[in-house]
Scaffold this motif. Structure first.
Motif, short mmCIF file in Angstrom:
data_model
loop_
_atom_site.label_atom_id
_atom_site.label_comp_id
_atom_site.label_asym_id
_atom_site.label_seq_id
_atom_site.Cartn_x
_atom_site.Cartn_y
_atom_site.Cartn_z
N LEU A 79 73.93 -85.50 55.46
CA LEU A 79 72.73 -86.09 54.87
C LEU A 79 71.82 -86.56 55.98
O LEU A 79 72.22 -87.35 56.84
CB LEU A 79 73.12 -87.28 53.97
CG LEU A 79 71.97 -88.14 53.46
CD1 LEU A 79 71.07 -87.35 52.53
CD2 LEU A 79 72.52 -89.37 52.75
N GLU A 80 70.60 -86.07 55.96
CA GLU A 80 69.64 -86.43 57.00
C GLU A 80 68.24 -86.06 56.52
O GLU A 80 68.09 -85.40 55.49
CB GLU A 80 70.01 -85.69 58.29
CG GLU A 80 69.32 -86.13 59.57
CD GLU A 80 69.32 -87.61 59.84
OE1 GLU A 80 68.30 -88.24 59.53
OE2 GLU A 80 70.30 -88.14 60.37
N GLY A 81 67.23 -86.44 57.25
CA GLY A 81 65.85 -86.11 56.90
C GLY A 81 65.57 -84.62 57.03
O GLY A 81 66.27 -83.90 57.76
N SER A 82 64.56 -84.17 56.33
CA SER A 82 64.24 -82.74 56.33
C SER A 82 63.82 -82.22 57.70
O SER A 82 63.83 -81.02 57.93
CB SER A 82 63.15 -82.45 55.30
OG SER A 82 61.99 -83.21 55.58
N ASP A 83 63.50 -83.11 58.62
CA ASP A 83 63.16 -82.67 59.97
C ASP A 83 64.38 -82.19 60.76
O ASP A 83 64.24 -81.66 61.85
CB ASP A 83 62.46 -83.80 60.73
CG ASP A 83 63.31 -85.05 60.85
OD1 ASP A 83 64.19 -85.27 59.99
OD2 ASP A 83 63.10 -85.83 61.79
N GLN A 84 65.57 -82.34 60.20
CA GLN A 84 66.79 -81.97 60.92
C GLN A 84 67.27 -80.55 60.66
O GLN A 84 68.29 -80.15 61.19
CB GLN A 84 67.90 -82.97 60.63
CG GLN A 84 67.63 -84.33 61.19
CD GLN A 84 67.42 -84.30 62.69
OE1 GLN A 84 68.16 -83.67 63.44
NE2 GLN A 84 66.37 -84.95 63.17
N TYR A 85 66.56 -79.78 59.85
CA TYR A 85 66.99 -78.39 59.64
C TYR A 85 67.02 -77.61 60.94
O TYR A 85 67.89 -76.79 61.17
CB TYR A 85 66.10 -77.69 58.60
CG TYR A 85 66.49 -78.06 57.20
CD1 TYR A 85 67.63 -77.52 56.62
CD2 TYR A 85 65.74 -78.96 56.46
CE1 TYR A 85 68.01 -77.87 55.33
CE2 TYR A 85 66.11 -79.31 55.19
CZ TYR A 85 67.25 -78.76 54.63
OH TYR A 85 67.63 -79.12 53.37
N ARG A 86 66.05 -77.86 61.81
CA ARG A 86 66.03 -77.19 63.10
C ARG A 86 66.62 -78.07 64.19
O ARG A 86 66.54 -77.73 65.37
CB ARG A 86 64.61 -76.79 63.46
CG ARG A 86 64.07 -75.73 62.55
CD ARG A 86 62.70 -75.26 62.90
NE ARG A 86 62.04 -76.05 63.93
CZ ARG A 86 60.79 -75.90 64.27
NH1 ARG A 86 60.05 -75.01 63.68
NH2 ARG A 86 60.25 -76.65 65.20
#
Length: 115
Positions: free
Chosen positions: A44-51
């Protein structure tokens, strides 16, 4: 450098890339997930962590153990300010939880609902 190594300082340079930072965070599953056969139920993390963390964790785990370190990914959005900009401490456009509870009209119920 430790005192015993200072005479070697001229042979070192400060690293300027972030690959090792992403490798460190991306390989954290190896020390955290020992009792779960190397697989977390969820990341679980913010959407900025996909990359970022999601990808570096996936790549290091695939290379080391041939499988994903997580079963599911959940990403959250971001709270926006009145201009539609993501709230960020570095931008200085945040409202502290203390302000929400004590200095504004909203009270603790709004904070409980948000959390």
């Amino acid at each position: 450098l430790p005192s015993s190594m200072k005479h070697l300082a001229e042979y070192y340079r400060k690293g300027t890339d972030t690959m090792d930072v992403w490798f460190d965070s991306g390989s954290s599953w190896a020390s955290v997930l020992d009792d779960t056969e190397g697989v977390a139920d969820i990341y679980l993390e913010g959407s900025d962590q996909y990359r970022g963390w999601f990808q570096s964790s996936l790549l290091t785990s695939l290379a080391a153990q041939g499988k994903s370190p997580y079963k599911q990914l959940v990403s959250h959005g971001f709270v926006l300010d009145m201009r539609g900009t993501k709230m960020s401490k570095s931008l200085g456009n945040v409202i502290t939880p203390y302000d929400i509870i004590h200095q504004r009209k909203y009270g603790a119920d709004v904070m409980r609902l948000w959390v």
